[in-house]
Motif scaffolding. Structure first.
Motif, mmCIF file in Angstrom:
data_model
loop_
_atom_site.group_PDB
_atom_site.id
_atom_site.type_symbol
_atom_site.label_atom_id
_atom_site.label_comp_id
_atom_site.label_asym_id
_atom_site.label_seq_id
_atom_site.Cartn_x
_atom_site.Cartn_y
_atom_site.Cartn_z
ATOM 1 N N ARG A 226 -3.677 -4.902 -8.592
ATOM 2 C CA ARG A 226 -3.650 -6.102 -7.731
ATOM 3 C C ARG A 226 -4.365 -7.296 -8.374
ATOM 4 O O ARG A 226 -5.380 -7.167 -9.044
ATOM 5 N N ARG B 19 -15.449 -5.683 -1.582
ATOM 6 C CA ARG B 19 -14.357 -4.793 -1.186
ATOM 7 C C ARG B 19 -14.709 -4.005 0.083
ATOM 8 O O ARG B 19 -13.901 -3.882 0.994
ATOM 9 N N ARG C 289 -2.944 8.822 3.497
ATOM 10 C CA ARG C 289 -3.908 8.963 2.413
ATOM 11 C C ARG C 289 -5.287 8.459 2.840
ATOM 12 O O ARG C 289 -6.290 9.120 2.628
ATOM 13 N N THR D 124 -2.891 -11.752 -2.961
ATOM 14 C CA THR D 124 -3.398 -12.737 -2.003
ATOM 15 C C THR D 124 -2.239 -13.582 -1.465
ATOM 16 O O THR D 124 -2.188 -13.911 -0.284
ATOM 17 N N GLN E 147 -2.283 -12.549 2.272
ATOM 18 C CA GLN E 147 -2.887 -13.623 3.071
ATOM 19 C C GLN E 147 -1.876 -14.760 3.262
ATOM 20 O O GLN E 147 -1.751 -15.298 4.350
ATOM 21 N N ASP F 273 0.856 -1.171 0.000
ATOM 22 C CA ASP F 273 0.000 0.000 0.000
ATOM 23 C C ASP F 273 0.904 1.238 0.000
ATOM 24 O O ASP F 273 1.911 1.264 0.700
HETATM 25 P P1 TYD Z 1 -5.681 -1.252 -2.664
HETATM 26 O O1 TYD Z 1 -6.930 -0.474 -2.788
HETATM 27 O O2 TYD Z 1 -4.927 -1.545 -3.904
HETATM 28 O O3 TYD Z 1 -4.771 -0.496 -1.610
HETATM 29 P P2 TYD Z 1 -3.633 0.570 -1.858
HETATM 30 O O4 TYD Z 1 -4.155 1.539 -2.874
HETATM 31 O O5 TYD Z 1 -3.477 1.130 -0.477
HETATM 32 O O6 TYD Z 1 -2.433 -0.178 -2.333
HETATM 33 O O7 TYD Z 1 -5.916 -2.657 -1.933
HETATM 34 C C1 TYD Z 1 -6.620 -2.712 -0.769
HETATM 35 C C2 TYD Z 1 -6.007 -3.609 0.270
HETATM 36 O O8 TYD Z 1 -6.392 -4.969 0.052
HETATM 37 C C3 TYD Z 1 -4.505 -3.578 0.358
HETATM 38 O O9 TYD Z 1 -4.154 -3.309 1.697
HETATM 39 C C4 TYD Z 1 -4.086 -5.000 0.019
HETATM 40 C C5 TYD Z 1 -5.302 -5.822 0.310
HETATM 41 N N1 TYD Z 1 -5.429 -7.049 -0.510
HETATM 42 C C6 TYD Z 1 -5.188 -8.295 0.069
HETATM 43 O O10 TYD Z 1 -4.871 -8.378 1.261
HETATM 44 N N2 TYD Z 1 -5.334 -9.430 -0.683
HETATM 45 C C7 TYD Z 1 -5.717 -9.390 -1.990
HETATM 46 O O11 TYD Z 1 -5.834 -10.444 -2.654
HETATM 47 C C8 TYD Z 1 -5.968 -8.104 -2.588
HETATM 48 C C9 TYD Z 1 -6.396 -8.020 -4.025
HETATM 49 C C10 TYD Z 1 -5.804 -6.957 -1.804
#
Ligand code: TYD
Length: 233
Positions: free
Chosen positions: A106, A60, A159, A111, A115, A22
């Motif tokens: 992403r 989401r 942010r 993941t 995770q 992030d």
């Molecule tokens: P995102 O909106 O891309 O966050 P940023 O703009 O801050 O990078 O993603 C949201 C959050 O979801 C981010 O902290 C990462 C998490 N995430 C997972 O943990 N596993 C996943 O498979 C995906 C797609 C996102």
């Protein structure tokens, strides 16, 4: 199964994913790349995970809202894949079969990093679920934005807090992951770098510590090489 390996391997478009901690500037780079590719006459679809579809955006909200407490790590992983399976069927495969370039903020590497490594579920269940639920769809190219751990996490926190507290906005709270500690993000970064070492032909590590335009130049170099676009055209 709604889609089959033959569909994913015979597609004519290109699937490019952006990954990273992030606050590494992914969204800025995606916008810049989309603009540059469109200027070259390419049809581009920009999308994100979790989300990218109406159902995915609902998922989401559940996953990212800081009011979602006590979510089991397995449930978190399952929700990521639920959003992804919908996204693949509804957005990614149709765009690829129309010959478009899909830029996705992403995908499954997130993941595996968050995770699998961050929550310590391991890579195995992630890769198995990807095979079962996503028919093992692989990006043609993954750009891993790598930056200093502290800078990126602090930037993401600032942010998201600004987004949440801005008067007149919808008070969108996407803070759940930003509340994790430094050790968690350290594991996520390590997870990402392990994926990059394992799959060097798919994953390009981009040093994202410079200015947005310096990083964009690096991104363009890789994309032009990988997609065999003519530079400057
Ligand atoms: P995102 O909106 O891309 O966050 P940023 O703009 O801050 O990078 O993603 C949201 C959050 O979801 C981010 O902290 C990462 C998490 N995430 C997972 O943990 N596993 C996943 O498979 C995906 C797609 C996102």
């Amino acid at each position: 199964m709604f889609y089959h390996r033959s569909v994913s391997t015979s597609h004519r478009g290109k699937f490019i994913t952006f990954e990273g901690l992030d606050g590494t500037g992914k969204s800025t780079q995606i916008e810049k790349l989309a603009k540059a590719l469109r200027a070259r006459g390419q049809a581009v679809v920009v999308t994100r995970e979790p989300g990218g579809t109406e159902t995915g955006e609902k998922i989401r909200q559940v996953i990212l809202h800081s009011g979602t407490t006590g979510l089991a790590s397995m449930a978190e992983m399952a929700l990521m894949f639920a959003s992804r399976a919908q996204h693949i069927q509804e957005v990614i495969l149709p765009a690829l079969s129309q010959g478009k370039i899909v830029l996705c903020d992403r995908f499954t590497d997130s993941t595996e990093a968050y995770q699998g490594s961050g929550r310590k579920l391991g890579s195995k269940p992630v890769l198995e679920l990807h095979r079962i639920l996503c028919d093992d769809l692989q990006p043609d190219l993954t750009l891993l934005m790598d930056s200093d751990l502290r800078t990126s996490v602090e930037r993401a926190r600032r942010r998201n807090l600004a987004k949440t507290s801005k008067p007149g906005t919808s008070h969108k709270d996407e803070n759940r992951f930003e509340q994790e500690n430094r050790a968690f993000f350290g594991r996520v970064r390590h997870g990402y770098l392990t994926i990059a070492r394992r799959e060097p032909s798919r994953v390009a590590v981009i040093d994202a510590r410079g200015t947005p335009s310096q990083t964009h130049t690096k991104v363009m170099d890789v994309v032009i090489r990988k997609l065999r676009l003519r530079s400057g055209s």
